[in-house]
Motif scaffolding. Structure first.
Motif, PDB file in Angstrom:
ATOM      1  N   SER A   1      10.898  22.126 -13.427  1.00  0.00           N
ATOM      2  CA  SER A   1       9.882  21.288 -14.065  1.00  0.00           C
ATOM      3  C   SER A   1       8.563  21.504 -13.351  1.00  0.00           C
ATOM      4  CB  SER A   1      10.289  19.804 -14.002  1.00  0.00           C
ATOM      5  OG  SER A   1      10.407  19.380 -12.650  1.00  0.00           O
ATOM      6  N   GLY A   2       7.518  20.852 -13.844  1.00  0.00           N
ATOM      7  CA  GLY A   2       6.225  20.927 -13.164  1.00  0.00           C
ATOM      8  C   GLY A   2       5.219  21.770 -13.929  1.00  0.00           C
ATOM      9  N   GLY A   3       4.525  21.176 -14.870  1.00  0.00           N
ATOM     10  CA  GLY A   3       3.464  21.883 -15.575  1.00  0.00           C
ATOM     11  C   GLY A   3       3.962  22.951 -16.537  1.00  0.00           C
ATOM     12  N   LEU A   4       5.228  22.887 -16.931  1.00  0.00           N
ATOM     13  CA  LEU A   4       5.759  23.947 -17.796  1.00  0.00           C
ATOM     14  C   LEU A   4       5.366  23.752 -19.268  1.00  0.00           C
ATOM     15  CD1 LEU A   4       9.389  24.386 -16.395  1.00  0.00           C
ATOM     16  CD2 LEU A   4       7.301  25.618 -15.793  1.00  0.00           C
ATOM     17  N   ASP A   5       5.209  24.864 -19.917  1.00  0.00           N
ATOM     18  CA  ASP A   5       5.057  24.882 -21.372  1.00  0.00           C
ATOM     19  C   ASP A   5       5.777  26.132 -21.871  1.00  0.00           C
ATOM     20  OD1 ASP A   5       3.415  26.998 -20.704  1.00  0.00           O
ATOM     21  OD2 ASP A   5       1.555  26.005 -21.288  1.00  0.00           O
ATOM     22  N   GLU A   6       5.618  26.448 -23.154  1.00  0.00           N
ATOM     23  CA  GLU A   6       6.382  27.574 -23.697  1.00  0.00           C
ATOM     24  C   GLU A   6       5.986  28.894 -23.054  1.00  0.00           C
ATOM     25  OE1 GLU A   6       3.891  26.050 -25.106  1.00  0.00           O
ATOM     26  OE2 GLU A   6       3.173  26.994 -26.960  1.00  0.00           O
ATOM     27  N   TYR A   7       4.731  29.013 -22.617  1.00  0.00           N
ATOM     28  CA  TYR A   7       4.305  30.261 -21.997  1.00  0.00           C
ATOM     29  C   TYR A   7       5.007  30.438 -20.645  1.00  0.00           C
ATOM     30  CZ  TYR A   7       0.662  29.651 -25.509  1.00  0.00           C
ATOM     31  OH  TYR A   7      -0.004  29.442 -26.694  1.00  0.00           O
ATOM     32  N   ALA A   8       5.005  29.379 -19.846  1.00  0.00           N
ATOM     33  CA  ALA A   8       5.644  29.448 -18.532  1.00  0.00           C
ATOM     34  C   ALA A   8       7.154  29.629 -18.673  1.00  0.00           C
ATOM     35  CB  ALA A   8       5.333  28.178 -17.733  1.00  0.00           C
ATOM     36  N   VAL A   9       7.742  28.932 -19.626  1.00  0.00           N
ATOM     37  CA  VAL A   9       9.186  29.077 -19.839  1.00  0.00           C
ATOM     38  C   VAL A   9       9.509  30.505 -20.256  1.00  0.00           C
ATOM     39  CG1 VAL A   9      11.135  28.350 -21.294  1.00  0.00           C
ATOM     40  CG2 VAL A   9       9.554  26.626 -20.357  1.00  0.00           C
ATOM     41  N   ASP A  10       8.695  31.029 -21.140  1.00  0.00           N
ATOM     42  CA  ASP A  10       8.904  32.413 -21.601  1.00  0.00           C
ATOM     43  C   ASP A  10       8.859  33.381 -20.419  1.00  0.00           C
ATOM     44  OD1 ASP A  10       9.087  34.371 -23.810  1.00  0.00           O
ATOM     45  OD2 ASP A  10       7.060  34.937 -23.201  1.00  0.00           O
ATOM     46  N   ASP A  11       7.861  33.202 -19.546  1.00  0.00           N
ATOM     47  CA  ASP A  11       7.757  34.080 -18.379  1.00  0.00           C
ATOM     48  C   ASP A  11       8.991  33.963 -17.494  1.00  0.00           C
ATOM     49  OD1 ASP A  11       5.269  34.916 -19.184  1.00  0.00           O
ATOM     50  OD2 ASP A  11       4.165  33.540 -17.870  1.00  0.00           O
ATOM     51  N   LEU A  12       9.428  32.736 -17.271  1.00  0.00           N
ATOM     52  CA  LEU A  12      10.582  32.526 -16.394  1.00  0.00           C
ATOM     53  C   LEU A  12      11.848  33.114 -17.006  1.00  0.00           C
ATOM     54  CD1 LEU A  12       9.689  28.921 -15.202  1.00  0.00           C
ATOM     55  CD2 LEU A  12       9.886  30.946 -13.733  1.00  0.00           C
ATOM     56  N   VAL A  13      12.032  32.897 -18.288  1.00  0.00           N
ATOM     57  CA  VAL A  13      13.225  33.439 -18.939  1.00  0.00           C
ATOM     58  C   VAL A  13      13.205  34.966 -18.885  1.00  0.00           C
ATOM     59  CG1 VAL A  13      14.380  33.722 -21.176  1.00  0.00           C
ATOM     60  CG2 VAL A  13      13.646  31.439 -20.416  1.00  0.00           C
ATOM     61  N   ARG A  14      12.042  35.544 -19.186  1.00  0.00           N
ATOM     62  CA  ARG A  14      11.952  37.005 -19.171  1.00  0.00           C
ATOM     63  C   ARG A  14      12.135  37.582 -17.776  1.00  0.00           C
ATOM     64  NH1 ARG A  14       9.740  39.349 -23.789  1.00  0.00           N
ATOM     65  NH2 ARG A  14       9.243  37.784 -25.359  1.00  0.00           N
ATOM     66  N   SER A  15      11.755  36.803 -16.769  1.00  0.00           N
ATOM     67  CA  SER A  15      11.899  37.278 -15.386  1.00  0.00           C
ATOM     68  C   SER A  15      13.356  37.285 -14.946  1.00  0.00           C
ATOM     69  CB  SER A  15      11.099  36.381 -14.447  1.00  0.00           C
ATOM     70  OG  SER A  15      11.806  35.166 -14.198  1.00  0.00           O
ATOM     71  N   GLY A  16      14.200  36.613 -15.732  1.00  0.00           N
ATOM     72  CA  GLY A  16      15.601  36.514 -15.329  1.00  0.00           C
ATOM     73  C   GLY A  16      15.840  35.450 -14.274  1.00  0.00           C
ATOM     74  N   ALA A  17      14.873  34.571 -14.056  1.00  0.00           N
ATOM     75  CA  ALA A  17      15.054  33.509 -13.064  1.00  0.00           C
ATOM     76  C   ALA A  17      16.301  32.691 -13.415  1.00  0.00           C
ATOM     77  CB  ALA A  17      13.823  32.607 -13.036  1.00  0.00           C
ATOM     78  N   PRO A  18      17.143  32.416 -12.419  1.00  0.00           N
ATOM     79  CA  PRO A  18      18.400  31.715 -12.703  1.00  0.00           C
ATOM     80  C   PRO A  18      18.187  30.210 -12.892  1.00  0.00           C
ATOM     81  CG  PRO A  18      18.277  32.196 -10.375  1.00  0.00           C
ATOM     82  CD  PRO A  18      17.033  32.794 -11.004  1.00  0.00           C
ATOM     83  N   ILE A  19      17.369  29.867 -13.884  1.00  0.00           N
ATOM     84  CA  ILE A  19      17.096  28.458 -14.191  1.00  0.00           C
ATOM     85  C   ILE A  19      17.973  28.062 -15.371  1.00  0.00           C
ATOM     86  CG2 ILE A  19      15.340  26.886 -15.104  1.00  0.00           C
ATOM     87  CD1 ILE A  19      13.279  28.643 -13.495  1.00  0.00           C
ATOM     88  N   ASP A  20      18.623  26.922 -15.240  1.00  0.00           N
ATOM     89  CA  ASP A  20      19.561  26.510 -16.288  1.00  0.00           C
ATOM     90  C   ASP A  20      18.931  25.592 -17.314  1.00  0.00           C
ATOM     91  OD1 ASP A  20      22.125  27.677 -15.146  1.00  0.00           O
ATOM     92  OD2 ASP A  20      21.332  26.545 -13.440  1.00  0.00           O
ATOM     93  N   VAL A  21      18.046  24.720 -16.863  1.00  0.00           N
ATOM     94  CA  VAL A  21      17.439  23.733 -17.760  1.00  0.00           C
ATOM     95  C   VAL A  21      15.934  23.702 -17.509  1.00  0.00           C
ATOM     96  CG1 VAL A  21      17.343  21.282 -18.407  1.00  0.00           C
ATOM     97  CG2 VAL A  21      19.523  22.293 -17.712  1.00  0.00           C
ATOM     98  N   TYR A  22      15.161  23.664 -18.587  1.00  0.00           N
ATOM     99  CA  TYR A  22      13.707  23.579 -18.470  1.00  0.00           C
ATOM    100  C   TYR A  22      13.241  22.185 -18.896  1.00  0.00           C
ATOM    101  CZ  TYR A  22      13.758  28.590 -17.824  1.00  0.00           C
ATOM    102  OH  TYR A  22      13.992  29.852 -17.316  1.00  0.00           O
ATOM    103  N   ALA A  23      12.495  21.524 -18.016  1.00  0.00           N
ATOM    104  CA  ALA A  23      11.894  20.236 -18.357  1.00  0.00           C
ATOM    105  C   ALA A  23      10.408  20.470 -18.592  1.00  0.00           C
ATOM    106  CB  ALA A  23      12.104  19.235 -17.223  1.00  0.00           C
ATOM    107  N   VAL A  24       9.965  20.213 -19.802  1.00  0.00           N
ATOM    108  CA  VAL A  24       8.546  20.393 -20.125  1.00  0.00           C
ATOM    109  C   VAL A  24       7.925  19.021 -20.337  1.00  0.00           C
ATOM    110  CG1 VAL A  24       8.949  22.665 -21.136  1.00  0.00           C
ATOM    111  CG2 VAL A  24       8.926  20.648 -22.620  1.00  0.00           C
TER     112      VAL A  24
END
Lengths: 467, 467
Positions: B283-306
């Motif tokens: 969490s922390g300032g996330l939006d679809e752009y940040a989530v997209d970057d994280l997902v594409r990076s392969g970051a092992p994040i399970d849940v996104y809080a926006v």
């Protein structure tokens, strides 16, 4: 359900834990904005009054407990300690309408920890949202450079409630009127508005529309002239105003196209038609940037109507606001990690000439040329004074604005004054940081934390009394 | 006062004039979005249900008349024709959750002209705001690529009402939960949330905080690990989870710093600690752009809080929406000037494969491969059907989304499908434009309009019946 359920669930989980652990000593939370959005040279404090309304009426009722229990998949009896909780704390805050800078507390709540926590979401919401909007609207007034500005935002704010706040807050910073009837009625604002393009289209000609409008509405008229062809619309409007002898105080409204060019042409046409007193109102996607451009261009526009972009603060629709615990049971606390470090302890802001503000420890003596900005507005859960009138807040704003450096008032690339930390606050911050690094983090870094915790060894927590 | 006063004043001045002129024949107004905001490949229809609630309950009461009169500086008796007015019209609309494109009507109101006008502001507000938020939230779900997304926006939405809409609408487009207790209770959503940094700070060590939290909350825990030092926080959390045998289903939350780097490090630490099932929430300032970057990076994040950025649709907080009269008393109308030209007449949207939508005249036969999108949802001021459940709207959205071209679903630089106008609508548009140019503008352009008007020469207004 009461407004007590207008909360993030985690406030409830934390409050439950605090009650179970008997951690009900006073905590102080500080609400501030870390950094101003781009293109902001100042903020206008707002949202305090609705926060105080919320706090005054705060009471966790049986239905609220049911809602909390349901959200947590718990039994209502597990939440019983919350039942009947009211807000009994103290609030110190910057009055609505005053100008504040980044890092300066807008509001500090001191209350038993579970209470101070439970009210976070609502108060943060109100102060953040309303401060955003008041600040945006203030920039429009600056851009208009003395021309009246009116609020047309209701149709695209984030709900009617947001629209009513936009109307009230824009009046607070000097708008001359609003299109919003509900807000005008509730807050005693000047209501403005005349006709839409659809009105013109409902008649077979513009002229019929203007004449019909005049039949219903005595006195000065404002006629919308850009439904089909703007210049022709101005000619028709001028003819109707002259024919009916309704020129004085009347106006035409331009709502599309190149407003600078059209305003000049409109002015010429109105003057040529013998209507030098008829005013020109401009609307249509305006914000402080567009108003600034028009004013600088010398466009002969008399009144600016701003709407959507201001009502949602389109270029900066939120603030980087925080509601951070700064003290618990006399112990100053802070968060260390990453960029979000915050100074500990209750604070006061001292305003010095030229907005050379100093953020200090709450009780430190003011600098010789500094005046405290935060006031005690609630004590024992009760307001310490009557709600200020809109006029009082408007005066506060106007006074603060006259003293704000010109560079901070610029619409584009403003230079925001930065508040400094007082020597005492700096010392306190260093002390608390050192304490966390030495006594909280270091022991566990070498895996001894748990053992230390288990032995109950005392922690050298700096206490406010010891400063 | 009722919600009838939640209106721009000009709706009232126009309604007064219409009543005086006995212009009470049916008018159709069409609500649509002219152009999508940048970085939007589609919109998700929303705001219909609260609009229908408003229309069902619409009644101008005595207090409303007083408010109107006060706003206009008129006597209440001047407004008497408005007293008791209810909404008796028909509404055709796109059901909530369906995907719509630029230019496609989201809603069409057909009602006696004064009614259709008076309800404009409220309906435009609801549909515009809620469609903005639903569309933004849908993009987060796309960006998360199958990972759960939850809503943390309440603290910075434009008021609590906007926060509750954000929670409901984000659930409609597939969010897994919300922090908002009021919304979760009202709409049967999953409530989520655990602890804030302040909770950790209220204890003398992180470990004490985690253990205290566990005492109050049975079952899986979510522990916030970035208050002081994130890696150390993860180690402490892992120790507590293992000690208490609370690993399965539990999670740690990262709320600051480089989330990709920290998530990888956190995953390693949790795995090394024998907690492969413990999840990571970011969490922390996330939006679809940040989530997209994280997902594409392969970051092992399970849940996104926006939160904030989604709850206010920070990059596009409003829509270029319009509520335009398209027909009065069987006569199609349109606005010609500048870029705001609109096609006349009541419309239907026909959805064809691949979102090759066609906007047509309301009653024209659908193209062979096209299905009508607007439905009659209110007749004679009464809903034609039960309010859909959130689940029904969610299903509608999911079905529409599966058919949306991939290029429109991209988070960055999406390619929005464009609806075409049907041959009949194009013909009608040309005819009405020609009529305005020839019969409304031309006569007055050569200064004969007023004279013609005075002689009462008939105007060859094209009527819908004549098409």
């Amino acid at each position: 359900m009461s407004d007590a359920t207008v909360t993030d669930l985690y406030e409830v989980t934390m409050a439950m834990s605090y009650l179970r652990e008997r951690m009900t000593r006073p905590a102080t939370f500080s609400l501030f904005v870390r950094d101003l959005p781009p293109e902001r040279g100042f903020l206008v404090a707002a949202g305090l009054e609705s926060s105080l309304d919320f706090l005054s009426g705060f009471r966790v009722g049986a239905e609220d407990v049911d809602a909390f229990a349901s959200a947590l998949h718990r039994q209502p009896r597990d939440l019983a300690p919350l039942l009947g909780m009211e807000f009994t704390g103290t609030v110190r805050a910057v009055p609505e309408g005053r100008i504040v800078l980044a890092g300066e507390p807008l509001l500090e709540v001191t209350a038993p920890l579970p209470q101070a926590q439970l009210v976070e979401t609502y108060v943060l919401n109100q102060v953040s949202h309303q401060t955003v909007i008041a600040s945006k609207a203030a920039r429009c007034v600056l851009a208009a450079a003395g021309h009246p500005v009116v609020d047309f935002s209701l149709r695209r704010t984030h709900g009617p409630e947001a629209g009513c706040h936009a109307a009230r807050l824009s009046a607070m910073v000097g708008f001359a009127g609003t299109s919003n009837v509900a807000a005008a009625t509730a807050d005693g604002l000047t209501a403005v508005g005349t006709m839409a393009h659809s009105y013109i289209e409902a008649f077979t000609t513009e002229e019929e529309a203007f004449r019909a409008f005049a039949r219903s509405h005595p006195g000065p008229l404002t006629l919308l002239v850009d439904t089909y062809d703007t210049e022709e619309g101005v000619r028709v409007a001028a003819r109707v105003l002259r024919d009916l002898e309704r020129g004085p105080g009347s106006a035409v409204r331009l709502d599309s196209g190149d407003l600078e060019v059209l305003a000049r042409r409109t002015r010429s046409l109105l003057d040529a038609a013998g209507l030098p007193d008829a005013r020109i109102i401009a609307s249509g996607g305006l914000d402080e940037y567009a108003v600034d451009d028009l004013v600088r261009s010398g466009a002969p526009i008399d009144v600016y109507a701003v709407g959507t972009r201001v009502g949602v603060s389109a270029d900066a629709p939120f603030l980087d606001s925080a509601y951070k615990m700064v003290e618990y049971d006399g112990r100053p606390v802070m968060k260390l990690s990453s960029a979000k470090m915050t100074a500990p302890g209750p604070k006061q802001v001292f305003r010095r000439p030229g907005y050379a503000d100093v953020i200090g420890v709450r009780d430190e003596p003011p600098p010789t040329d500094g005046v405290p900005v935060l006031e005690t507005v609630m004590r024992d859960g009760t307001r310490t004074a009557e709600r200020p009138t809109l006029e009082e807040s408007r005066t506060r704003f106007a006074e603060d604005m006259t003293r704000l450096p010109l560079a901070a008032r610029r619409v584009r690339a403003p230079l925001a004054p930065r508040a400094a930390l007082s020597g005492r606050l700096t010392t306190l911050t260093d002390r608390v940081r050192r304490h966390i690094e030495d006594d909280v983090l270091a022991p566990s870094a070498d895996s001894r934390r748990h053992e230390r915790g288990a032995t109950g060894s005392p922690r050298s927590v700096p206490r406010r009394g010891g400063q």
